[in-house]
Design a protein around this motif. Structure first.
Motif, PDB file in Angstrom:
ATOM      1  N   SER A  35       0.834  -1.203   0.000  1.00 16.99           N
ATOM      2  CA  SER A  35       0.000   0.000   0.000  1.00 16.99           C
ATOM      3  C   SER A  35       0.869   1.254   0.000  1.00 16.99           C
ATOM      4  CB  SER A  35      -0.914   0.003   1.235  1.00 16.99           C
ATOM      5  OG  SER A  35      -0.146  -0.168   2.408  1.00 16.99           O
ATOM      6  N   ALA A  36       0.249   2.397  -0.262  1.00  8.48           N
ATOM      7  CA  ALA A  36       1.004   3.661  -0.282  1.00  8.48           C
ATOM      8  C   ALA A  36       1.398   4.094   1.127  1.00  8.48           C
ATOM      9  CB  ALA A  36       0.168   4.751  -0.944  1.00  8.48           C
ATOM     10  N   LYS A  37       0.589   3.700   2.125  1.00 10.11           N
ATOM     11  CA  LYS A  37       0.870   4.018   3.527  1.00 10.11           C
ATOM     12  C   LYS A  37       0.762   2.742   4.359  1.00 10.11           C
ATOM     13  CE  LYS A  37      -1.024   8.721   3.250  1.00 10.11           C
ATOM     14  NZ  LYS A  37      -2.033   9.672   3.806  1.00 10.11           N
ATOM     15  N   ARG A  38       1.357   2.749   5.519  1.00  8.83           N
ATOM     16  CA  ARG A  38       1.241   1.608   6.421  1.00  8.83           C
ATOM     17  C   ARG A  38      -0.229   1.402   6.801  1.00  8.83           C
ATOM     18  NH1 ARG A  38       6.405   1.218  10.536  1.00  8.83           N
ATOM     19  NH2 ARG A  38       8.017   1.952   9.070  1.00  8.83           N
ATOM     20  N   LEU A  39      -0.599   0.147   7.010  1.00  6.00           N
ATOM     21  CA  LEU A  39      -1.984  -0.168   7.320  1.00  6.00           C
ATOM     22  C   LEU A  39      -2.196  -0.322   8.828  1.00  6.00           C
ATOM     23  CD1 LEU A  39      -2.840  -2.759   4.521  1.00  6.00           C
ATOM     24  CD2 LEU A  39      -3.105  -0.266   4.510  1.00  6.00           C
ATOM     25  N   PRO A  40      -3.352   0.129   9.328  1.00  4.40           N
ATOM     26  CA  PRO A  40      -3.628   0.051  10.775  1.00  4.40           C
ATOM     27  C   PRO A  40      -3.556  -1.364  11.324  1.00  4.40           C
ATOM     28  CG  PRO A  40      -5.209   1.489   9.685  1.00  4.40           C
ATOM     29  CD  PRO A  40      -4.423   0.815   8.597  1.00  4.40           C
ATOM     30  N   ILE A  41      -3.892  -2.354  10.494  1.00  2.00           N
ATOM     31  CA  ILE A  41      -3.925  -3.736  10.973  1.00  2.00           C
ATOM     32  C   ILE A  41      -2.542  -4.227  11.396  1.00  2.00           C
ATOM     33  CG2 ILE A  41      -3.655  -4.735   8.664  1.00  2.00           C
ATOM     34  CD1 ILE A  41      -5.529  -6.965   9.515  1.00  2.00           C
ATOM     35  N   MET A  42      -1.475  -3.702  10.765  1.00  2.00           N
ATOM     36  CA  MET A  42      -0.093  -4.076  11.109  1.00  2.00           C
ATOM     37  C   MET A  42       0.793  -2.846  10.928  1.00  2.00           C
ATOM     38  SD  MET A  42       0.109  -7.901   9.375  1.00  2.00           S
ATOM     39  CE  MET A  42       1.787  -8.226   9.929  1.00  2.00           C
ATOM     40  N   LYS A  43       0.677  -1.905  11.850  1.00  2.04           N
ATOM     41  CA  LYS A  43       1.381  -0.628  11.736  1.00  2.04           C
ATOM     42  C   LYS A  43       2.900  -0.772  11.752  1.00  2.04           C
ATOM     43  CE  LYS A  43      -2.201   2.336  13.744  1.00  2.04           C
ATOM     44  NZ  LYS A  43      -2.545   3.277  14.844  1.00  2.04           N
ATOM     45  N   GLU A  44       3.372  -1.872  12.346  1.00  3.49           N
ATOM     46  CA  GLU A  44       4.819  -2.049  12.449  1.00  3.49           C
ATOM     47  C   GLU A  44       5.461  -2.463  11.131  1.00  3.49           C
ATOM     48  OE1 GLU A  44       3.057  -6.116  13.167  1.00  3.49           O
ATOM     49  OE2 GLU A  44       2.533  -4.013  13.546  1.00  3.49           O
ATOM     50  N   VAL A  45       4.650  -2.863  10.156  1.00  3.41           N
ATOM     51  CA  VAL A  45       5.180  -3.328   8.871  1.00  3.41           C
ATOM     52  C   VAL A  45       5.298  -2.147   7.911  1.00  3.41           C
ATOM     53  CG1 VAL A  45       4.836  -4.873   6.902  1.00  3.41           C
ATOM     54  CG2 VAL A  45       4.177  -5.601   9.208  1.00  3.41           C
ATOM     55  N   PRO A  46       6.489  -1.868   7.399  1.00  4.98           N
ATOM     56  CA  PRO A  46       6.669  -0.721   6.498  1.00  4.98           C
ATOM     57  C   PRO A  46       6.116  -0.996   5.107  1.00  4.98           C
ATOM     58  CG  PRO A  46       8.703  -1.955   6.645  1.00  4.98           C
ATOM     59  CD  PRO A  46       7.753  -2.585   7.637  1.00  4.98           C
ATOM     60  N   THR A  47       5.940   0.050   4.337  1.00  5.72           N
ATOM     61  CA  THR A  47       5.534  -0.117   2.944  1.00  5.72           C
ATOM     62  C   THR A  47       6.739  -0.576   2.121  1.00  5.72           C
ATOM     63  OG1 THR A  47       6.114   2.148   2.315  1.00  5.72           O
ATOM     64  CG2 THR A  47       3.883   1.776   3.185  1.00  5.72           C
ATOM     65  N   VAL A  48       6.475  -1.112   0.939  1.00  2.10           N
ATOM     66  CA  VAL A  48       7.564  -1.508   0.044  1.00  2.10           C
ATOM     67  C   VAL A  48       8.405  -0.290  -0.320  1.00  2.10           C
ATOM     68  CG1 VAL A  48       8.119  -2.436  -2.246  1.00  2.10           C
ATOM     69  CG2 VAL A  48       6.307  -3.488  -0.871  1.00  2.10           C
ATOM     70  N   ALA A  49       7.719   0.838  -0.515  1.00  2.00           N
ATOM     71  CA  ALA A  49       8.431   2.069  -0.859  1.00  2.00           C
ATOM     72  C   ALA A  49       9.451   2.425   0.227  1.00  2.00           C
ATOM     73  CB  ALA A  49       7.440   3.206  -1.048  1.00  2.00           C
ATOM     74  N   GLU A  50       9.057   2.263   1.501  1.00  2.00           N
ATOM     75  CA  GLU A  50       9.971   2.546   2.611  1.00  2.00           C
ATOM     76  C   GLU A  50      11.067   1.488   2.707  1.00  2.00           C
ATOM     77  OE1 GLU A  50       8.093   3.738   6.549  1.00  2.00           O
ATOM     78  OE2 GLU A  50       6.378   2.846   5.511  1.00  2.00           O
ATOM     79  N   ALA A  51      10.637   0.220   2.733  1.00  2.00           N
ATOM     80  CA  ALA A  51      11.539  -0.884   3.066  1.00  2.00           C
ATOM     81  C   ALA A  51      12.607  -1.146   2.013  1.00  2.00           C
ATOM     82  CB  ALA A  51      10.732  -2.151   3.311  1.00  2.00           C
TER      83      ALA A  51
END
Length: 304
Positions: A259-275
């Motif tokens: 996704s474009a932003k982190r999702l509430p269901i797993m906030k600790e998981v970064p986006t691909v763009a970030e990671a």
């Protein structure tokens, strides 16, 4: 084996929808995505019920929802929730029939060959529109199908086996990219076929990162998840509810979400763009009910 949902006598459509909404709210927080699917199912059942009701003497027989994957996956779960609600709302049996294989092509072709009378529907995904661009098919999505309703869309996660990640020092998605570059053509991922969201997401990821990962094809997301747990494959791209218990138990690890932003269901998981430092990288899968030919025109006519 197909599963059939039978209507409960004396339950009005509004009562059925209200019951499922209450059930959705009662689910635990960790099942947030499942709760979302229930909400989507409520909306779909209400739309289909009122639309079909406008047609004289409809329905007169059971309705079938075709699913192009094995039982137990996210698409199957959504189809079964929609089937339950449609059965209650329309006061008729609804059969959910899994036609797994060939990246959903088997189910799509079954819809094409069905009577365009509104009694056979398909739980569609992006594979419906992707297939004709990847191989010769017997259908044209713009000609042979009519959309009944869009149920929603979802981002997906890059998942790895925790033991494999520990042995290979894969703590982030960037680590996975470094490993793939060090072992070109040696890492693999599970997929349901070349037109699936998994394959198209991985193709985009390979293109952006200049890596080479081998696809291993299965008949559904559940077999893919089992293969990842067993160490038969290295990577899975899927939704967290497909492997929620394994994630909670620490057997699998989510490296990034598309996704474009982190999702509430797993906030600790970064986006691909970030990671992986890939600006603008996103990928989603859509879910919707499709009917054969143009018969759903009458279904949606009362909704403008």
């Amino acid at each position: 084996m197909p599963v059939t949902f039978y209507p409960e006598r004396g339950v009005r459509p509004d009562q059925a929808v209200r019951r499922v909404r209450l059930l959705a709210r009662s689910l635990p927080v960790k099942s947030l995505l499942v709760r979302s699917l229930f909400s989507l199912a409520c909306s779909a059942a209400a739309l289909v019920a009122t639309s079909f009701a406008a047609a004289a003497a409809y329905p007169e027989k059971p309705i079938t929802i075709l699913v192009g994957s094995a039982t137990g996956g996210g698409i199957d779960l959504l189809a079964r929730n929609v089937g339950k609600l449609m059965s209650a709302s329309l006061s008729t049996p609804v059969v959910v029939e899994n036609r797994a294989g060939a990246a959903g092509l088997i189910a799509v072709e079954a819809l094409v060959k069905s009577k365009p009378d509104g009694y056979t529907l398909l739980m569609g995904t992006g594979a419906v529109t992707a297939l004709p661009h990847q191989q010769p098919v017997s259908f044209d999505p713009t000609r042979d199908f009519s959309p009944v309703t869009l149920l929603g869309s979802s981002a997906v996660y890059f998942l790895v086996n925790t033991d494999y990640a520990a042995r290979n020092s894969v703590n982030t998605l960037a680590d996975l990219v470094r490993l793939a570059k060090a072992k070109p053509g040696q890492l693999n991922y599970g997929t349901t076929g070349p037109s699936s969201t998994t394959s198209m997401t991985m193709a985009l990821f390979e293109n952006r990162t200049a890596i080479d990962v081998v696809p291993i094809t299965y008949k559904g997301t559940v077999p893919v998840a089992m293969a990842l747990l067993a160490g038969e494959i290295h990577i899975m791209i899927g939704t967290p509810e497909q492997v929620q218990s394994q994630l909670s138990a620490g057997k699998l690890k989510a490296l990034a979400v598309t996704s474009a932003k982190r999702l509430p269901i797993m906030k600790e998981v970064p986006t691909v763009a970030e990671a992986a430092n890939l600006p603008g990288f996103t990928s989603t899968v859509w879910y919707g009910l499709l009917a054969a030919d143009r018969k759903s025109t009458r279904l949606n006519s009362s909704h403008g």
